[in-house]
Design an enzyme around this catalytic site. Sequence first.
Site, PDB file in Angstrom:
ATOM      1  N   HIS A   1     -25.856  18.779  -9.657  1.00 40.47           N
ATOM      2  CA  HIS A   1     -27.318  18.753  -9.610  1.00 40.47           C
ATOM      3  C   HIS A   1     -27.822  17.700  -8.612  1.00 40.47           C
ATOM      4  CE1 HIS A   1     -31.395  19.201 -11.369  1.00 40.47           C
ATOM      5  NE2 HIS A   1     -31.507  17.920 -11.024  1.00 40.47           N
ATOM      6  N   GLU A   2     -27.313  16.486  -8.737  1.00 38.29           N
ATOM      7  CA  GLU A   2     -27.781  15.408  -7.867  1.00 38.29           C
ATOM      8  C   GLU A   2     -27.295  15.595  -6.435  1.00 38.29           C
ATOM      9  OE1 GLU A   2     -30.044  13.594  -8.871  1.00 38.29           O
ATOM     10  OE2 GLU A   2     -29.856  13.999 -11.022  1.00 38.29           O
TER      11      GLU A   2
ATOM     12  N   HIS B   1     -29.840  17.621  -4.576  1.00 38.05           N
ATOM     13  CA  HIS B   1     -30.934  16.795  -4.055  1.00 38.05           C
ATOM     14  C   HIS B   1     -30.486  16.009  -2.822  1.00 38.05           C
ATOM     15  CE1 HIS B   1     -33.564  17.689  -7.341  1.00 38.05           C
ATOM     16  NE2 HIS B   1     -32.844  17.057  -8.260  1.00 38.05           N
TER      17      HIS B   1
END
Length: 464
Positions: free
Chosen positions: A21-22, A25
């Site tokens: 997920h990170e 980003h």
Amino acid sequence: MIWLQNALAFLVTLGILVSIHEFGHYIVARWCNVKVLRFSLGMGKVIYSKRLGKDQTEWAISILPLGGYVKMLDAREMGAENIAASELPREFCQQSVWKRIAIVSAGPIANFLLAIFLYTILFVHGVPEPAAKLRVIPDTSIAYQAGLRYGDLITAVNGQQVQGWTEFRWKMMQAGFAEGNTLLEVQRIDDTAQEGGKNVSIEIPLKQFNGKDADSDILNYLGINIARSREVVLKGFLPESPALLAGLQVGDRIVEVEQKPLLDVMDFVQVVNANPSKPLKLLVQRRQEKFVLEVTPVSQESNGKTVGALRVELQVAPPEMTVVQANPLQALAKSVEKTWDTSIFSLKMIGRMLTGNASLKHVTGPLTIADYAGQTSRTGLITYLSFIAVISISLGVMNLLPIPVLDGGYLLYYSLEVLTGKPLHDRYIEVGKQAGLFLLLMMMAIAFFNDIVRLIPYFGRLMS
């Protein structure tokens, strides 16, 4: 110890999901030329870090394992006056609204891509699972009255092919939300038909199905279970077994009870449970010989009810298995469809809970996830990877909800900016953050409450 295995499996699962997920980003921020100051696994105090790359990005592990974050060059936190003029073009808020939307949405998208990747690998490899062969009983059930019978093999639901039990159950859950009639294509065992069976179309009424009342278990609502071996064979005896005293032996096969043929092991257990202290005549097959033997189940308490018991161990054969497999292109298409369907189903379930049409008992928290992580990891790699894919989809959907402090909340702000042509006022953003934080805390409280209620019966097992 089971609880330790669960905790380790949970941390590994969370580490994978948060990292992906990170990283979504992070990588899109880099593509947009935004400076990344820190990439952290975990929240709170940093316990280990290392700076790498031209920007000397700090790669960190923080003390609280529940989550993570990517810290970018941001004037809202640092103050524009504290940022060198040469680096201002790389500050997050200086980017166009479309770049900000891309950076924020990249985290949830990464979770969906992870699920698609895992499902594709699994479908190419082949996933063994029970065949969609039914146990339909009693004759008062909705499924039986609609025309389904014991041993029916489901081949399609509403025109969509079904390859296994998991796929069948999933498509039936989707059909339950539609609350209309569902058409099943069935292959039925028939000695008079060629190739071992005949094809039958059966319509199942689902207009009265209520996910809240039936706890969303649509198969239980219909009276459907998975079919198992039809042979009832004695494997052993417990102390003071009335069956042993009556003359039964290990290896004996129970064919009938009170001149009624048995469907399977579960049918035999239900008959015995329903007749405490009542003599039952059993038709027993021992090697090539058949004979009738009378045995009286003893009475005992079970879940507040008096039931009959023979105190025997039965051979429980696994259900008939099949392998769900596809070539790479089919697997990719199947994975995209499964990820999309699961996402839409999750959103529908959230909508039903918000409108009171589904129980809040379906909200789960870290304790339940940890328990499932441990169970699936012990079952095998295929089951564990499937579990990670499902949780990754859930994480992606949850983060896209329009709740301030979540990615979806920021996407809502940026969407309003696109419509109005100017950023939302800081005061409204701050109020939104406070409301979003309150809502998240409420959701966490409900999740922890449900976890505790759900897992109380298993705490002894977890600590063993």
